[in-house]
Design a protein around this motif. Structure first.
Motif, PDB file in Angstrom:
ATOM      1  N   UNK A 122       0.807  -1.214   0.000  1.00 47.00           N
ATOM      2  CA  UNK A 122       0.000   0.000   0.000  1.00 47.00           C
ATOM      3  C   UNK A 122       0.844   1.270   0.000  1.00 47.00           C
ATOM      4  N   UNK A 123       2.108   1.192   0.418  1.00 47.60           N
ATOM      5  CA  UNK A 123       2.987   2.361   0.409  1.00 47.60           C
ATOM      6  C   UNK A 123       3.470   2.696  -1.003  1.00 47.60           C
ATOM      7  N   UNK A 124       3.799   1.663  -1.780  1.00 46.72           N
ATOM      8  CA  UNK A 124       4.381   1.897  -3.103  1.00 46.72           C
ATOM      9  C   UNK A 124       3.386   1.726  -4.241  1.00 46.72           C
ATOM     10  N   UNK A 125       2.161   1.292  -3.915  1.00 47.56           N
ATOM     11  CA  UNK A 125       1.157   1.023  -4.951  1.00 47.56           C
ATOM     12  C   UNK A 125       1.620  -0.039  -5.939  1.00 47.56           C
ATOM     13  N   UNK A 126       2.346  -1.020  -5.450  1.00 43.69           N
ATOM     14  CA  UNK A 126       2.790  -2.147  -6.276  1.00 43.69           C
ATOM     15  C   UNK A 126       2.160  -3.417  -5.742  1.00 43.69           C
ATOM     16  N   UNK A 127       2.004  -4.388  -6.619  1.00 45.05           N
ATOM     17  CA  UNK A 127       1.437  -5.662  -6.196  1.00 45.05           C
ATOM     18  C   UNK A 127       2.028  -6.785  -7.022  1.00 45.05           C
ATOM     19  N   UNK A 128       1.893  -7.999  -6.496  1.00 46.16           N
ATOM     20  CA  UNK A 128       2.346  -9.193  -7.212  1.00 46.16           C
ATOM     21  C   UNK A 128       1.524 -10.375  -6.733  1.00 46.16           C
ATOM     22  N   UNK A 129       1.413 -11.362  -7.592  1.00 50.17           N
ATOM     23  CA  UNK A 129       0.811 -12.642  -7.236  1.00 50.17           C
ATOM     24  C   UNK A 129       1.963 -13.531  -6.806  1.00 50.17           C
ATOM     25  N   UNK A 130       1.921 -13.993  -5.542  1.00 54.72           N
ATOM     26  CA  UNK A 130       3.089 -14.642  -4.952  1.00 54.72           C
ATOM     27  C   UNK A 130       2.728 -15.986  -4.348  1.00 54.72           C
ATOM     28  N   UNK A 131       3.540 -16.971  -4.668  1.00 56.73           N
ATOM     29  CA  UNK A 131       3.507 -18.286  -4.051  1.00 56.73           C
ATOM     30  C   UNK A 131       4.901 -18.625  -3.557  1.00 56.73           C
ATOM     31  N   UNK A 132       5.048 -19.779  -2.954  1.00 55.07           N
ATOM     32  CA  UNK A 132       6.355 -20.167  -2.422  1.00 55.07           C
ATOM     33  C   UNK A 132       7.418 -20.194  -3.516  1.00 55.07           C
ATOM     34  N   UNK A 133       7.054 -20.636  -4.710  1.00 58.35           N
ATOM     35  CA  UNK A 133       8.020 -20.678  -5.806  1.00 58.35           C
ATOM     36  C   UNK A 133       8.538 -19.283  -6.157  1.00 58.35           C
ATOM     37  N   UNK A 134       7.682 -18.283  -6.035  1.00 56.06           N
ATOM     38  CA  UNK A 134       8.109 -16.910  -6.313  1.00 56.06           C
ATOM     39  C   UNK A 134       9.049 -16.387  -5.237  1.00 56.06           C
ATOM     40  N   UNK A 135       8.791 -16.759  -3.992  1.00 55.68           N
ATOM     41  CA  UNK A 135       9.678 -16.335  -2.902  1.00 55.68           C
ATOM     42  C   UNK A 135      11.065 -16.948  -3.049  1.00 55.68           C
ATOM     43  N   UNK A 136      11.129 -18.129  -3.638  1.00 56.57           N
ATOM     44  CA  UNK A 136      12.411 -18.808  -3.840  1.00 56.57           C
ATOM     45  C   UNK A 136      13.159 -18.314  -5.076  1.00 56.57           C
TER      46      UNK A 136
ATOM     47  N   UNK B 156       9.535  -6.963  -8.454  1.00 53.34           N
ATOM     48  CA  UNK B 156       8.091  -6.722  -8.351  1.00 53.34           C
ATOM     49  C   UNK B 156       7.765  -5.485  -7.521  1.00 53.34           C
ATOM     50  N   UNK B 157       8.537  -5.273  -6.455  1.00 50.35           N
ATOM     51  CA  UNK B 157       8.241  -4.166  -5.546  1.00 50.35           C
ATOM     52  C   UNK B 157       9.277  -3.046  -5.595  1.00 50.35           C
ATOM     53  N   UNK B 158      10.225  -3.149  -6.520  1.00 49.98           N
ATOM     54  CA  UNK B 158      11.273  -2.131  -6.667  1.00 49.98           C
ATOM     55  C   UNK B 158      11.993  -1.905  -5.336  1.00 49.98           C
ATOM     56  N   UNK B 159      12.500  -3.002  -4.764  1.00 56.13           N
ATOM     57  CA  UNK B 159      13.149  -2.960  -3.450  1.00 56.13           C
ATOM     58  C   UNK B 159      14.631  -3.251  -3.565  1.00 56.13           C
TER      59      UNK B 159
END
Length: 88
Positions: A47-61, A69-72
């Protein structure tokens, strides 16, 4: 104007968790939505950056996924990844 053509128009039930936490350098305000729409994955909105992603465990890995995805930075993405690993 002609008749509107929808590819889909569905209404689904969701469970939404709103959570705020402080990482090492950054605050995260998230809305995490769970629905059967994304094959068991979660829709995670920052909600701070107005970014979103569809995330599952495979994406975290996947290296660099959250960073992109979040420009971090790598450090901030690790804070987010650590939290999401507890939840997802």
């Amino acid at each position: 104007m002609g008749e509107r053509f929808f590819l889909y128009d569905d209404t689904v039930e969701t469970r939404t968790r709103f959570v705020s936490f402080m990482g090492e350098h950054q605050r995260f305000d998230l809305a995490i939505m769970q629905t059967d729409r994304f094959y068991g994955k979660y829709l995670v909105l920052d909600l701070q950056s107005n970014r979103f992603a569809i995330i599952g465990q495979d994406d975290l890995d996947e290296p660099g996924y959250l960073e992109h995805a979040y420009n971090l930075s790598e450090e901030d993405a690790n804070d987010l990844r650590s939290f999401l690993n507890e939840f997802i």
